[in-house]
Structures are given as structure tokens and as C-alpha cells.
Design a protein around this motif. Sequence first.
Motif, mmCIF file in Angstrom:
data_model
loop_
_atom_site.group_PDB
_atom_site.id
_atom_site.type_symbol
_atom_site.label_atom_id
_atom_site.label_comp_id
_atom_site.label_asym_id
_atom_site.label_seq_id
_atom_site.Cartn_x
_atom_site.Cartn_y
_atom_site.Cartn_z
ATOM 1 N N ILE A 18 -8.783 -83.314 23.944
ATOM 2 C CA ILE A 18 -7.697 -83.822 23.105
ATOM 3 C C ILE A 18 -6.502 -82.884 23.212
ATOM 4 O O ILE A 18 -6.615 -81.675 22.968
ATOM 5 N N PHE A 19 -5.362 -83.440 23.580
ATOM 6 C CA PHE A 19 -4.148 -82.644 23.680
ATOM 7 C C PHE A 19 -3.662 -82.225 22.296
ATOM 8 O O PHE A 19 -3.622 -83.026 21.366
ATOM 9 N N GLN A 20 -3.293 -80.966 22.197
ATOM 10 C CA GLN A 20 -2.732 -80.408 20.981
ATOM 11 C C GLN A 20 -1.288 -80.026 21.267
ATOM 12 O O GLN A 20 -1.009 -79.014 21.912
ATOM 13 N N PRO A 21 -0.291 -80.858 20.832
ATOM 14 C CA PRO A 21 1.119 -80.599 21.167
ATOM 15 C C PRO A 21 1.579 -79.230 20.672
ATOM 16 O O PRO A 21 1.049 -78.680 19.706
ATOM 17 N N SER A 22 2.581 -78.726 21.341
ATOM 18 C CA SER A 22 3.161 -77.441 20.969
ATOM 19 C C SER A 22 4.148 -77.633 19.821
ATOM 20 O O SER A 22 4.811 -78.662 19.715
ATOM 21 N N SER A 23 4.240 -76.624 18.965
ATOM 22 C CA SER A 23 5.216 -76.674 17.865
ATOM 23 C C SER A 23 6.604 -76.293 18.346
ATOM 24 O O SER A 23 7.591 -76.438 17.619
ATOM 25 N N GLU A 24 6.698 -75.796 19.566
ATOM 26 C CA GLU A 24 7.986 -75.402 20.145
ATOM 27 C C GLU A 24 8.314 -76.299 21.339
ATOM 28 O O GLU A 24 7.431 -76.939 21.924
ATOM 29 N N ALA A 25 9.581 -76.349 21.708
ATOM 30 C CA ALA A 25 10.023 -77.156 22.844
ATOM 31 C C ALA A 25 9.378 -76.642 24.136
ATOM 32 O O ALA A 25 9.194 -75.433 24.318
ATOM 33 N N LEU A 26 9.035 -77.564 25.024
ATOM 34 C CA LEU A 26 8.437 -77.192 26.298
ATOM 35 C C LEU A 26 9.518 -76.930 27.336
ATOM 36 O O LEU A 26 10.618 -77.476 27.253
ATOM 37 N N PRO A 27 9.216 -76.112 28.330
ATOM 38 C CA PRO A 27 10.214 -75.849 29.381
ATOM 39 C C PRO A 27 10.457 -77.098 30.224
ATOM 40 O O PRO A 27 9.605 -77.979 30.311
ATOM 41 N N ASP A 28 11.617 -77.160 30.849
ATOM 42 C CA ASP A 28 11.959 -78.306 31.695
ATOM 43 C C ASP A 28 10.987 -78.471 32.855
ATOM 44 O O ASP A 28 10.827 -79.569 33.399
ATOM 45 N N SER A 29 10.341 -77.381 33.241
ATOM 46 C CA SER A 29 9.415 -77.413 34.375
ATOM 47 C C SER A 29 8.047 -77.977 34.017
ATOM 48 O O SER A 29 7.183 -78.119 34.887
ATOM 49 N N ALA A 30 7.823 -78.314 32.751
ATOM 50 C CA ALA A 30 6.520 -78.826 32.330
ATOM 51 C C ALA A 30 6.190 -80.125 33.059
ATOM 52 O O ALA A 30 7.083 -80.908 33.413
ATOM 53 N N HIS A 31 4.901 -80.356 33.270
ATOM 54 C CA HIS A 31 4.422 -81.550 33.976
ATOM 55 C C HIS A 31 4.822 -82.811 33.206
ATOM 56 O O HIS A 31 4.827 -82.812 31.970
ATOM 57 N N PRO A 32 5.156 -83.914 33.901
ATOM 58 C CA PRO A 32 5.543 -85.152 33.210
ATOM 59 C C PRO A 32 4.517 -85.652 32.200
ATOM 60 O O PRO A 32 4.890 -86.150 31.126
ATOM 61 N N LEU A 33 3.218 -85.524 32.517
ATOM 62 C CA LEU A 33 2.193 -85.963 31.567
ATOM 63 C C LEU A 33 2.239 -85.105 30.300
ATOM 64 O O LEU A 33 2.093 -85.618 29.183
ATOM 65 N N VAL A 34 2.450 -83.809 30.481
ATOM 66 C CA VAL A 34 2.548 -82.899 29.339
ATOM 67 C C VAL A 34 3.741 -83.279 28.472
ATOM 68 O O VAL A 34 3.650 -83.322 27.237
ATOM 69 N N LYS A 35 4.865 -83.578 29.096
ATOM 70 C CA LYS A 35 6.057 -83.989 28.347
ATOM 71 C C LYS A 35 5.811 -85.297 27.598
ATOM 72 O O LYS A 35 6.277 -85.481 26.460
ATOM 73 N N GLN A 36 5.097 -86.220 28.244
ATOM 74 C CA GLN A 36 4.789 -87.505 27.613
ATOM 75 C C GLN A 36 3.961 -87.311 26.346
ATOM 76 O O GLN A 36 4.252 -87.901 25.294
#
Length: 227
Positions: free
Chosen positions: A61-79
Motif C-alpha cells: 500500500i502506497f503511503q503518500p509523502s507529506s511533502e512535495a515530490l521532486p520533478d524527477s519522481a516516477h509518473p506512477l509515484v506522482k499519480q
Amino acid sequence: MSLHSSKIQKIESLTAGEAKWLKLEKITYTDPENKERVWESASRSTRAKGSLIDGVGITAIFQPSSEALPDSAHPLVKQVQASGKPCILLQKQFRPPVAAVCIEVPAGLVDANESAEEAAARELKEETGYTGDIVSEGFGVSPVMWNDPGFCTTNLQMVHVTIDLSRPENQNPKPELEANEFIECFAVPLADLYAECIKLAKEGYAIDARVGTMAEGIEMAKRWNLK
């Protein structure tokens, strides 16, 4: 490359001498009325010595970050991060026995001297690139479960993990697939899993029973207001 381009070329009978992974067995037993009966069964010939299980399935189960992700993050991670919902990590993989692309959870066989938790961590990293944390409070590892006890001895334990997207190694995962592995990862919000299974089945995907049963359980909990 498309997983759907995989095709069965031919199907042949397999002799016991040729089989590397499986063996067929004839079981003679007595029923409750003491009548002798015969049962045909299959078993894996690859279970690690001393292990109680053949493999593990991984509910990640994905646990989202409380902070903004870097632009280089994987598209699935951003989704997943953008959804703001608990999402489960799933896979698409062509399976020759059913001649279809299956919807599955990450899974794999247990190596010698390896615990279920260790096998799950290794398989998750190899197949998806993600690093997971075992869920605590008695829900990390399931009891031993039998895949199809009327047919075979294959069994497994489900290992429940969270994937923390605030960890740099989970923001741009790099799978370590074997030469014969072709796997696509995707994520589905847990609350939508049953509806997504119905949609994917209509599109021609085969739904692995572990995914389908999990989806049914979530849907039952919603419909009967279980807490």
C-alpha cells in the motif's frame, strides 16, 4: 513492447522426466466412512528445504509523502501522490497457463533459509523497485494459505507492507527483473479495487484470485459497513 503481444505457440504433454518445477501425485486415502479413495494432485518440486511455504504474495500500500515530490519522481509515484488516497500496487504479467495478461500482486518463491518477510522484501525490490515496510500490530504476515487445496499443495503467506513515498529510493524505483520477466506496475485506490477488477476483466485481463478476493473483501466491508 506490449504484454498483449505474447502468444502461445503450442501446448504439449509434459513427462515426469521433463518437469523442472512440478510433479503429479496419486494420493490414496480413506474417507469418513473408511472407504478407500484416490485423488490426483500436483505439487511444486522447488520448495526450499525447511520452509513451510512455497512463496509469498505482497500486499503493498502506497503511503503518500507529506511533502512535495521532486520533478524527477516516477509518473506512477506522482499519480499516487496526486490521488491522496490509499492505493495498492498491482502488476500486469502474461501467464502462459491462462494465455492472458494477469492482474496480480507482487509475489515470488521463497529461497532457502529465508523468512516470509525477507522473501517479500526481496521480491518487491526485484519486481517493482520499491522498498516496503512491514505492517505492524499483528497484521504483517498472514497465516499459511493454500492456493487451490483441491488440486495442488502450493501454499503461501501474504505479507502486508507500506511503501513510503517520502523515501528517495521509492520516488524513482528501478526493478531488477530477470530475463524472462516482463512486468508492468500500476496502482489502484483501495476503495475502487472491486470496480477496477470488473473493468479490467471486461477488457480481457485475467484477475488473479488473490487480487479478486481482496477486492471482494473491501467491497463487502463497504456494503455491510464493517469496521
